[in-house]
Design a protein around this motif. Sequence first.
Motif, short mmCIF file in Angstrom:
data_model
loop_
_atom_site.label_atom_id
_atom_site.label_comp_id
_atom_site.label_asym_id
_atom_site.label_seq_id
_atom_site.Cartn_x
_atom_site.Cartn_y
_atom_site.Cartn_z
N TRP A 100 72.41 81.06 33.90
CA TRP A 100 73.82 81.37 34.16
C TRP A 100 74.13 81.30 35.65
O TRP A 100 75.16 80.77 36.06
N VAL B 43 73.17 76.66 27.92
CA VAL B 43 73.32 76.85 29.36
C VAL B 43 72.06 76.39 30.09
O VAL B 43 72.14 75.81 31.18
N HIS C 192 79.82 76.52 26.05
CA HIS C 192 78.57 76.12 26.69
C HIS C 192 77.90 74.96 25.95
O HIS C 192 77.31 74.07 26.57
N CYS D 280 85.14 80.16 30.88
CA CYS D 280 84.12 79.33 30.22
C CYS D 280 84.75 78.17 29.46
O CYS D 280 84.31 77.02 29.57
N ILE E 104 74.02 87.24 38.17
CA ILE E 104 74.98 86.32 37.55
C ILE E 104 76.38 86.60 38.06
O ILE E 104 77.16 85.69 38.39
#
Length: 513
Positions: free
Chosen positions: A239, A285, A327, A381, A479
């Motif tokens: 991430w 990811v 993702h 995202c 992250i």
Amino acid sequence: MMLEPAGRVSPSVYETGRVVADAPWLTGHDRRLRYLLDTQRADGGWGGAGGYAVVPTVSAVEALLGTLRGAPAAAPTGLGAAASRGLGVLAEWLGRGTSLPDTPAADLIVPALVERIDDHLAFFAAQGDRRFADGLRALPRVDRRRLDAVHALVGSGRPVPQKLVHAFEVLGPVARRHRGVVPVAGAVGASPAATAAWIGDPATPGADPEALAYLRAAVGLLDGPVPCCTPITVFERAWALSGLARAGVPVRPAPKLIAELSAALGPQGVPTGPGLPADADTTSVTLYTLARLGHPVDPASLLHFDLGTHFCTWQGEDGRSVTTNAHVLEALGWHARHTAAGASRYGARAAALAGWLGDEQQPDGSWADRWHASAYYATSCVVAALDRYAPAGIGGSAVDRAIDWLVATQRADGAWGRWAGTMEETAYALHVLLGVRRPVRPGVPEAIGRGLRHLSEVDDQHVDPPLWHDKDLYAPVLIVRAAVLAARQLAMTRSDLVNNPDRSLLPSRTAVS
């Protein structure tokens, strides 16, 4: 990340309470009790806002009552008062049917711990102990049908579902050294609580030395309190690095880090932590990170999670996740765009997935998800995936609606946030406003300027409240830090959008690095 391979995760009230209850013999017990006392809210509860407080509060209350019952002479001052305040607010929440958010195992945790609390209250009542007032009445009833079904399944001798193991502590004494569970690298479901429940009494013959070592390492990470999930090695690295890569931060990870990320990928994908099932989120990811860093791996492992309409996070998942699918779109879309084999194998699937993500958009222009409390994370995202990897003509209007929602929901101080403005959520909003490659929408430059001003005025040592979903809310520290750094990098590369003629809001390269 190389120096601290287990990863940095904020402490968990829920998980710490379970370790207090199930492993009082473990080093740091007094520090864990003190942590529970110090983190109690003024209203008597623990944890986040609204329904997010129920799981940590029921865990803390049960741990405090169990300590008073089992070792009253050794209990710190104030334990009884804290337990009483917690009982009061918990009875109020359960009595009015406070809704639980979609966090892992909440529907198992609450009935399991309410049952234990009621047992403690009955014990104190039998002893004539009046510390817990109001006749020591039991807590309001909660739905335990799912918990009863899990007990029946485990008691039948059938295999234990792997997704249950992360919350194995809900089974109580049944969990102790259950033969259907084998620790991985010493961990039961990557959870200190599940591992402590599985170990039971370490003085009895046959204690697993590797599991004991894992638990001792887990309590050492935060000097007593514990996180919900540890280690998070692959999750943290994937991430953080993918977030920096999207923003164009020129990172050059050590070759060993790249090799370890590649080695973590198996034919079925990669799990978030040891003992957890492989999942499409961590797998996608990781694949995208390796591709962006110049080490692409064919994403065929993702096809194990393909349900036709969308991708599940893991097989047997209840519900669905838009961020997992965003993702997956990035991983498949990168290969479809950059490799000849990927175009034929994954191009059509990526296009269909982009359409599915567009259909999942909320009426206000945002997206919401089951792995994060904030719609700003989910929206960031999905927009990143649609903007880069949706075919022409798909997703553009959805991205525009998301941008309009961001402009409309910015706070007066320039921040964004679900409950209050945070650096993390402000960074996600800026990722969208600075990162998309579409015509500039009305109000965007002004919103960017206000957002950057907010980031510039907040001390980098400031700690936001946890927003990520596990058994209770947590923060993956590096992250989140990478997300803020990525927003600052985007401000440098898109200075044409920064509504600040003197450029004072643009971070220096030193600040970004």
